[in-house]
Enzyme design. Sequence first.
Site, PDB file in Angstrom:
ATOM      1  N   GLU A 119       0.831  -1.216   0.000  1.00 43.28           N
ATOM      2  CA  GLU A 119       0.000   0.000   0.000  1.00 43.28           C
ATOM      3  C   GLU A 119       0.862   1.262   0.000  1.00 43.28           C
ATOM      4  O   GLU A 119       0.551   2.251  -0.677  1.00 43.28           O
ATOM      5  CB  GLU A 119      -0.936   0.014   1.216  1.00 43.28           C
ATOM      6  CG  GLU A 119      -2.025  -1.046   1.194  1.00 43.28           C
ATOM      7  CD  GLU A 119      -3.111  -0.791   0.150  1.00 43.28           C
ATOM      8  OE1 GLU A 119      -3.067   0.239  -0.538  1.00 43.28           O
ATOM      9  OE2 GLU A 119      -4.006  -1.650   0.040  1.00 43.28           O
ATOM     10  N   ARG A 123       0.684   3.882  -3.151  1.00 50.02           N
ATOM     11  CA  ARG A 123       0.098   5.203  -2.865  1.00 50.02           C
ATOM     12  C   ARG A 123       1.187   6.254  -2.664  1.00 50.02           C
ATOM     13  O   ARG A 123       1.161   7.317  -3.300  1.00 50.02           O
ATOM     14  CB  ARG A 123      -0.786   5.148  -1.625  1.00 50.02           C
ATOM     15  CG  ARG A 123      -1.951   4.178  -1.791  1.00 50.02           C
ATOM     16  CD  ARG A 123      -2.931   4.272  -0.639  1.00 50.02           C
ATOM     17  NE  ARG A 123      -3.760   3.073  -0.591  1.00 50.02           N
ATOM     18  CZ  ARG A 123      -5.030   3.037  -0.230  1.00 50.02           C
ATOM     19  NH1 ARG A 123      -5.640   4.122   0.125  1.00 50.02           N
ATOM     20  NH2 ARG A 123      -5.708   1.904  -0.202  1.00 50.02           N
ATOM     21  N   ASP A 246      -5.309  -9.349  -8.574  1.00 52.16           N
ATOM     22  CA  ASP A 246      -5.540  -8.379  -9.656  1.00 52.16           C
ATOM     23  C   ASP A 246      -4.309  -7.663 -10.235  1.00 52.16           C
ATOM     24  O   ASP A 246      -3.915  -7.856 -11.396  1.00 52.16           O
ATOM     25  CB  ASP A 246      -6.597  -7.334  -9.210  1.00 52.16           C
ATOM     26  CG  ASP A 246      -6.357  -6.755  -7.809  1.00 52.16           C
ATOM     27  OD1 ASP A 246      -5.336  -7.089  -7.197  1.00 52.16           O
ATOM     28  OD2 ASP A 246      -7.201  -5.956  -7.344  1.00 52.16           O
ATOM     29  N   GLU A 362     -12.255   0.973 -10.394  1.00 47.79           N
ATOM     30  CA  GLU A 362     -11.893   0.104 -11.526  1.00 47.79           C
ATOM     31  C   GLU A 362     -12.901   0.122 -12.676  1.00 47.79           C
ATOM     32  O   GLU A 362     -12.522   0.120 -13.856  1.00 47.79           O
ATOM     33  CB  GLU A 362     -11.674  -1.333 -11.037  1.00 47.79           C
ATOM     34  CG  GLU A 362     -10.414  -1.540 -10.216  1.00 47.79           C
ATOM     35  CD  GLU A 362     -10.506  -1.082  -8.768  1.00 47.79           C
ATOM     36  OE1 GLU A 362     -11.606  -0.643  -8.345  1.00 47.79           O
ATOM     37  OE2 GLU A 362      -9.493  -1.161  -8.051  1.00 47.79           O
TER      38      GLU A 362
HETATM   39  C1  DMJ Z   1      -6.317   0.849  -5.089  1.00 43.99           C
HETATM   40  O1  DMJ Z   1      -5.502   0.994  -3.989  1.00 43.99           O
HETATM   41  C2  DMJ Z   1      -5.586   0.224  -6.242  1.00 43.99           C
HETATM   42  O2  DMJ Z   1      -6.272   0.426  -7.425  1.00 43.99           O
HETATM   43  C3  DMJ Z   1      -5.349  -1.248  -6.034  1.00 43.99           C
HETATM   44  O3  DMJ Z   1      -4.755  -1.852  -7.145  1.00 43.99           O
HETATM   45  C4  DMJ Z   1      -6.657  -1.948  -5.757  1.00 43.99           C
HETATM   46  N1  DMJ Z   1      -7.393  -1.327  -4.686  1.00 43.99           N
HETATM   47  C5  DMJ Z   1      -7.561   0.111  -4.711  1.00 43.99           C
HETATM   48  C6  DMJ Z   1      -8.759   0.582  -5.486  1.00 43.99           C
HETATM   49  O4  DMJ Z   1      -9.846  -0.206  -5.470  1.00 43.99           O
END
Ligand code: DMJ
Length: 455
Positions: A119, A123, A246, A362
């Site tokens: 994370e 971010r 994902d 998404e």
């Molecule tokens: C974000 O932090 C990123 O897109 C991550 O890949 C998946 N989760 C969140 C958004 O849903």
Amino acid sequence: MKTTLLYVMALAFLLGGCASEEQEASGWDDAARARLAEEVRAEFWHAWTGYKQHAWGHDGLKPLSNGYYDWYEVPFYMTALDALDTMLLMGLDDEATATQRFLLDSLAFDQDVFVQTFEVTIRLLGGLLSAHQMTGEPRFLDLAENLATRLMPAFESPTGMPYRLVNLETGAVRDSISNPAEVGTLLLEFGTLSTLTGNPVFYRKAKQALVEVYRRRSDIGLVGERINVETGAWTSTTSHIGGLIDSYYEYLLKCWLLFEDEDCKQMWDTSRAAVHRYLAYDAETGFWYGRVDMETGALDAPEFGALDAFFPAVLVLDGDLERARRLQDAAFTMWTAFGVEPERVNYRTMQVVHPAYYLRPENIESAYYLFHATGDPVYLDMGTVYLESLKTHCRTASGYAELESVVTKTKRDRMESFFLAETLKYLYLLFAPPETLDLDAIVFNTEAHPLRKTW
Ligand code: DMJ
């Protein structure tokens, strides 16, 4: 917001890329798009000023109680850093300058706290790198290098796959059960840092982690959803394209696009074939990707969710418009069936499996990529639906709230930083003139921070 800025934006629309005949025939002329872009920008401003008023100096806004939250014992100004490049793209220059000044004065990573490797990378490190590239400010790059150096001990596991948690001051690590997304979604950021600093160690470590997941794919080419980074053994063998996996797939492809790393291309090609073969599913309700056992390919659950909805965007980047369009149609159905998409749905029965909506981007992200690739106004239509749903069901007096349930529309007292980094950025870019951002010149990290290939 400054009226001059609005005027400049409106002018840019009028002078900029004209709408195609198809778009005009469907009612989408440049002025209509400009209006929607401005509406999204105003909603960004609403949520941003709410964060500033009630949560400034903290990671995020609590949009119902007008409070704030922090991820760790000390704040890292998650929302401010995540939102900075969105402000720059929206032309909110004064606000971006003030935010930049605050971040440069305040950010400090010499903290005795355990943080989540993944994370913080997507971010904070991603935000610092795009801020550096967009503003030219060298101190953002220094901060990025400082942060990444503090994250490096995470990779010191027997396999080279990173621990989930690392202490930024002591380098101590914790939590050996990770997943492909958290292990494999580091290379765009660490790789960009290597190319910008000339120090190859960041690229090497993050790439090894990605390769170690790939190496452990099953005989039919799929990966599971939980893995022990010390032993390399899978602890959950469910395979899908949703949360926990994902962005592992996303980065296999994007690593090739950003760095032209042939190994990534080969890993993506192999993985893509298995994903299409074993996960894709034609149901009466549409074309979906479900959940199977990674060893046998046997169906585990006919389920798809908000996180899985990133995949049409990846398919667009892969040049597979046919699958991208069909999957996006299905993902949009998932959104409209409930007024806002749920976290997970059974796509055979269209029953909700997990009812929350966390302000995720998404579905919108994929509509943006598809519009960019096809110019088809149907994706602008989708954009208006997303915007109206968000305003109707998630807007609060101080920002935007997640939903506990898309069925009851009960709100939840949290606004994640990715709402400003991703959700509103993609929605804005969908309507904004193409010259706002040359999508072909950048690669978005998974938190929608644009990384520019300057090497
Ligand atoms: C974000 O932090 C990123 O897109 C991550 O890949 C998946 N989760 C969140 C958004 O849903």
